[in-house]
Motif scaffolding. Sequence first.
Motif, PDB file in Angstrom:
ATOM      1  N   CYS A  78       1.016  -0.987  -0.363  1.00 44.69           N
ATOM      2  CA  CYS A  78      -0.214  -0.444   0.047  1.00 44.69           C
ATOM      3  C   CYS A  78       1.127   1.523  -0.066  1.00 44.69           C
ATOM      4  O   CYS A  78       1.290   1.412   0.788  1.00 44.69           O
ATOM      5  N   GLN A  79       1.042   1.766  -1.441  1.00 39.40           N
ATOM      6  CA  GLN A  79       2.480   2.866  -1.028  1.00 39.40           C
ATOM      7  C   GLN A  79       1.190   4.459  -1.084  1.00 39.40           C
ATOM      8  O   GLN A  79      -0.050   4.377  -0.501  1.00 39.40           O
ATOM      9  N   GLN A  80       2.475   5.206  -0.572  1.00 43.34           N
ATOM     10  CA  GLN A  80       1.698   6.579  -0.420  1.00 43.34           C
ATOM     11  C   GLN A  80       0.777   7.155  -1.920  1.00 43.34           C
ATOM     12  O   GLN A  80       1.131   7.034  -2.868  1.00 43.34           O
ATOM     13  N   SER A  81      -0.593   7.931  -0.965  1.00 42.11           N
ATOM     14  CA  SER A  81      -1.594   8.009  -2.371  1.00 42.11           C
ATOM     15  C   SER A  81      -1.943   8.545  -1.319  1.00 42.11           C
ATOM     16  O   SER A  81      -1.830   9.318  -0.765  1.00 42.11           O
ATOM     17  N   GLN A  82      -3.437   9.265  -2.810  1.00 43.57           N
ATOM     18  CA  GLN A  82      -4.054  10.495  -2.335  1.00 43.57           C
ATOM     19  C   GLN A  82      -5.528   9.379  -2.074  1.00 43.57           C
ATOM     20  O   GLN A  82      -6.804   9.957  -2.124  1.00 43.57           O
ATOM     21  N   CYS A  83      -5.260   9.455  -0.595  1.00 44.26           N
ATOM     22  CA  CYS A  83      -6.729   7.935  -0.472  1.00 44.26           C
ATOM     23  C   CYS A  83      -8.040   8.849   0.453  1.00 44.26           C
ATOM     24  O   CYS A  83      -7.129  10.286   1.118  1.00 44.26           O
ATOM     25  N   PRO A  84      -9.176   8.974  -0.446  1.00 44.70           N
ATOM     26  CA  PRO A  84      -9.950   9.999  -0.561  1.00 44.70           C
ATOM     27  C   PRO A  84     -10.789   9.591   1.652  1.00 44.70           C
ATOM     28  O   PRO A  84     -11.872   8.747   2.125  1.00 44.70           O
ATOM     29  N   THR A  85      -9.947   9.610   2.429  1.00 39.79           N
ATOM     30  CA  THR A  85      -9.990   8.742   3.844  1.00 39.79           C
ATOM     31  C   THR A  85     -10.131  10.090   5.135  1.00 39.79           C
ATOM     32  O   THR A  85     -10.343   9.497   6.226  1.00 39.79           O
ATOM     33  N   GLY A  86     -10.108  10.951   4.905  1.00 36.50           N
ATOM     34  CA  GLY A  86     -10.303  12.385   5.827  1.00 36.50           C
ATOM     35  C   GLY A  86      -9.558  12.322   7.087  1.00 36.50           C
ATOM     36  O   GLY A  86      -8.787  11.929   7.066  1.00 36.50           O
ATOM     37  N   PHE A  87      -9.894  13.293   7.626  1.00 32.23           N
ATOM     38  CA  PHE A  87      -8.890  13.620   9.163  1.00 32.23           C
ATOM     39  C   PHE A  87      -9.361  12.740   9.480  1.00 32.23           C
ATOM     40  O   PHE A  87      -9.706  12.582  10.329  1.00 32.23           O
ATOM     41  N   MET A  88      -7.332  12.719  10.040  1.00 28.39           N
ATOM     42  CA  MET A  88      -7.566  11.690  11.523  1.00 28.39           C
ATOM     43  C   MET A  88      -7.630  12.789  12.728  1.00 28.39           C
ATOM     44  O   MET A  88      -6.567  12.676  13.214  1.00 28.39           O
ATOM     45  N   LYS A  89      -8.440  12.617  13.584  1.00 29.61           N
ATOM     46  CA  LYS A  89      -8.832  13.287  15.037  1.00 29.61           C
ATOM     47  C   LYS A  89      -8.097  12.533  15.780  1.00 29.61           C
ATOM     48  O   LYS A  89      -8.033  11.184  15.886  1.00 29.61           O
ATOM     49  N   PRO A  90      -8.076  13.413  16.766  1.00 27.57           N
ATOM     50  CA  PRO A  90      -7.605  12.808  18.136  1.00 27.57           C
ATOM     51  C   PRO A  90      -8.455  11.833  18.463  1.00 27.57           C
ATOM     52  O   PRO A  90      -9.809  11.639  19.029  1.00 27.57           O
ATOM     53  N   HIS A  91      -7.835  10.632  18.888  1.00 32.55           N
ATOM     54  CA  HIS A  91      -8.917   9.595  19.329  1.00 32.55           C
ATOM     55  C   HIS A  91      -8.365   9.012  20.714  1.00 32.55           C
ATOM     56  O   HIS A  91      -8.513   8.776  21.047  1.00 32.55           O
ATOM     57  N   GLU A  92     -10.059   7.983  20.700  1.00 32.05           N
ATOM     58  CA  GLU A  92      -9.958   7.436  22.327  1.00 32.05           C
ATOM     59  C   GLU A  92      -8.836   5.803  22.474  1.00 32.05           C
ATOM     60  O   GLU A  92      -8.917   5.369  21.436  1.00 32.05           O
ATOM     61  N   GLU A  93      -8.187   6.097  22.877  1.00 33.83           N
ATOM     62  CA  GLU A  93      -7.165   5.489  22.760  1.00 33.83           C
ATOM     63  C   GLU A  93      -7.638   3.463  23.599  1.00 33.83           C
ATOM     64  O   GLU A  93      -8.598   4.068  24.650  1.00 33.83           O
ATOM     65  N   GLY A  94      -7.307   2.834  22.928  1.00 32.40           N
ATOM     66  CA  GLY A  94      -7.487   1.439  22.948  1.00 32.40           C
ATOM     67  C   GLY A  94      -8.575   0.943  22.025  1.00 32.40           C
ATOM     68  O   GLY A  94      -9.513   0.146  22.609  1.00 32.40           O
ATOM     69  N   LEU A  95      -9.288   2.617  21.464  1.00 31.39           N
ATOM     70  CA  LEU A  95     -11.081   2.119  21.172  1.00 31.39           C
ATOM     71  C   LEU A  95     -10.649   1.861  19.657  1.00 31.39           C
ATOM     72  O   LEU A  95     -10.132   2.444  18.999  1.00 31.39           O
ATOM     73  N   LEU A  96     -11.306   0.298  19.327  1.00 34.55           N
ATOM     74  CA  LEU A  96     -11.177  -0.322  17.876  1.00 34.55           C
ATOM     75  C   LEU A  96     -12.699  -0.290  17.700  1.00 34.55           C
ATOM     76  O   LEU A  96     -13.475  -0.451  17.843  1.00 34.55           O
ATOM     77  N   ARG A  97     -13.238   0.977  15.716  1.00 33.80           N
ATOM     78  CA  ARG A  97     -13.824   0.576  15.310  1.00 33.80           C
ATOM     79  C   ARG A  97     -14.045  -0.108  14.020  1.00 33.80           C
ATOM     80  O   ARG A  97     -13.214  -0.131  13.269  1.00 33.80           O
ATOM     81  N   VAL A  98     -15.204  -1.047  14.167  1.00 28.20           N
ATOM     82  CA  VAL A  98     -14.828  -1.615  13.038  1.00 28.20           C
ATOM     83  C   VAL A  98     -16.592  -1.699  11.991  1.00 28.20           C
ATOM     84  O   VAL A  98     -17.668  -2.569  12.650  1.00 28.20           O
ATOM     85  N   SER A  99     -16.489  -1.528  11.004  1.00 32.42           N
ATOM     86  CA  SER A  99     -17.953  -2.479   9.956  1.00 32.42           C
ATOM     87  C   SER A  99     -18.299  -3.164  10.075  1.00 32.42           C
ATOM     88  O   SER A  99     -17.016  -4.124   9.859  1.00 32.42           O
ATOM     89  N   ILE A 100     -19.377  -4.099  10.007  1.00 30.45           N
ATOM     90  CA  ILE A 100     -19.645  -5.024   9.893  1.00 30.45           C
ATOM     91  C   ILE A 100     -21.286  -5.138   9.049  1.00 30.45           C
ATOM     92  O   ILE A 100     -22.027  -3.885   9.521  1.00 30.45           O
ATOM     93  N   ASP A 101     -21.047  -6.045   8.195  1.00 29.47           N
ATOM     94  CA  ASP A 101     -22.868  -5.904   7.442  1.00 29.47           C
ATOM     95  C   ASP A 101     -23.621  -7.272   7.844  1.00 29.47           C
ATOM     96  O   ASP A 101     -24.965  -7.080   7.707  1.00 29.47           O
ATOM     97  N   ASN A 102     -23.449  -8.195   8.980  1.00 25.17           N
ATOM     98  CA  ASN A 102     -24.256  -9.221   9.092  1.00 25.17           C
ATOM     99  C   ASN A 102     -24.672  -9.742  11.041  1.00 25.17           C
ATOM    100  O   ASN A 102     -22.717  -9.332  11.315  1.00 25.17           O
ATOM    101  N   ASP A 103     -25.412  -9.749  11.582  1.00 19.50           N
ATOM    102  CA  ASP A 103     -25.629  -9.605  13.331  1.00 19.50           C
ATOM    103  C   ASP A 103     -24.654 -10.489  13.238  1.00 19.50           C
ATOM    104  O   ASP A 103     -25.014 -11.848  13.040  1.00 19.50           O
ATOM    105  N   LEU A 104     -24.564 -10.620  14.977  1.00 19.01           N
ATOM    106  CA  LEU A 104     -24.240 -11.500  15.261  1.00 19.01           C
ATOM    107  C   LEU A 104     -25.548 -12.677  15.817  1.00 19.01           C
ATOM    108  O   LEU A 104     -26.784 -12.555  16.033  1.00 19.01           O
ATOM    109  N   SER A 105     -25.261 -13.157  15.346  1.00 13.84           N
ATOM    110  CA  SER A 105     -26.587 -14.690  15.098  1.00 13.84           C
ATOM    111  C   SER A 105     -26.528 -16.121  16.103  1.00 13.84           C
ATOM    112  O   SER A 105     -27.392 -16.431  16.482  1.00 13.84           O
TER     113      SER A 105
END
Length: 546
Positions: A20-47
Amino acid sequence: MKRVVGFLFILFTSLTFYSCQQSQCPTGFMKPHEEGLLRVSIDNDLSTMDPRRVRDLNTMTFMRMFYEGLVRAKSDGTYEPAVAEKIEVSDDGKVYTIKLKETFWTNGERVEANDFIYAWKSMLTPGFPAPNAYQLYPIKNAQAIKDGKEFVDALGVFEKNKTTLVIELEHAHPEFMQLLSTPFYYPVNYQWAKDYDDSPHTINPGEVPLNGPFVPKSWHQQESLVAAPNPTYWDAKAVKLKKVEFIYSDNNTALQMFKQDGVDWVGSPLSTLPMDALAALKKENCVKIVPADGMFFIRMNTAKPPFTNANIRRGFSQAIDRKSIVENITLAGQPPSTSLVPTNYGLGSTAAHEIYDPSRAASDFARGLKELGLQTDTFPPVTLSYVYSDRNHKIAQTLQRQWKTLLGIDVSLPPSEAKVTMDQIRRGDYMMAIGSWFADIHDPINYLDVFKYKNNGTNNTGWENAKYIEALEKSTTVGTDERKKSLAEAESILLQEMPIVPLFEATFSYMQKPRVEGVYLSPLGYMDFKYASVAKYADDFPPKGD
């Protein structure tokens, strides 16, 4: 004599990541973040919160967060001890004696040998809804018990004492240690599970005793699930994350959230990047693409006409232009395939058809029509079921068009949400269905065993073949070279009979923020967050090249 087995067992070669080389990816500004918080996108619920009942890939990830088995797979392709403290294997490879370390459930009770024994015996009880019960068949008498030919107490497992578990196998199994790391071999808290089995009800995640590195703190179905470290976990000091938030959204919304720094991981394996955006993201080197041990295919319901006829099934298969699908729709380097077992497993079955063969499609289909006494204009209505997503819908539309063009058959496309589609497939209430299989262990048998018996909870095609069963049975009693030949023979039978129509091999395509480290993305299709960490600050995405 016994030999003591260590925990450094190679699962498979390490992943080769897309640079993954340096490029102009449209990822938005990286804001200060709650340390230790990981946020993951998911499209199917826990069954389910019950590892005995798990089937879908997303829930596999949750099971590995909330439960701990005897051993745990690591990102370097080795195993580490988990609930097991020591494993001894008999010289003939058929008896495993396992000493358990001192670990606890979240209700304060110690994890004991009987928690494993009860989990496995209940899964093998005839009628118990365990779709992957066949994964336990290496254990002595397991299959006979599930088939109702033996009583459950004949299972080859017993407790030497409360902290020592003994497992007897039917035959020495070269990949049994891998199986022990899967959710199908996880324990359940004996008293809780027994009470639940006696009186099934809707499970509140907070009521289930757990023994894994994380526990669910809140769950809003189809919205979000938040997990936190388990303070009673035996290796709690190794868990660096303070919170993992799974956010449910459609694929386009998830990508926008990633751009606006609302999630830290988007795409495989828990969701899918939007097809319309993928080409541009790849061009800018924004996407990581890695190989995966998975196959996408179409299940054919061989119990429902006209797919009771093998020539009809073969005709539908040969009419598919797989190369067009992977080059114009999936766009993530997936190799088109007409085999069930991925090529990197080295099985090399010779029965695979051409990737696209219009002439053979026409002749096989015509032969099938004659055998059924049908004409194109008297062909019964045909449906293709699938879990709705942008990618699945485009694949289904392409298949619909190709079948109409080459075979002259109209196919209707009834999409639905995951739970509805999976229930239809489980009940056999479908004709064709887009599906996939990701290996639980890195071994060809893990693909082929799915279709060994028509009553396997994950087969769902209505197909069973005596010669196929014989070839798979032979593979358990011979040496390495003969085993490979037997497995290749079995796959050849499957591909000639065509209860499933292979489409393409899987890859994973995803984007992650550079502040996220230590997430293990297994080729087997799950994520492991035990050793993950998230920094408060990080440079803009993507990171500089390797």
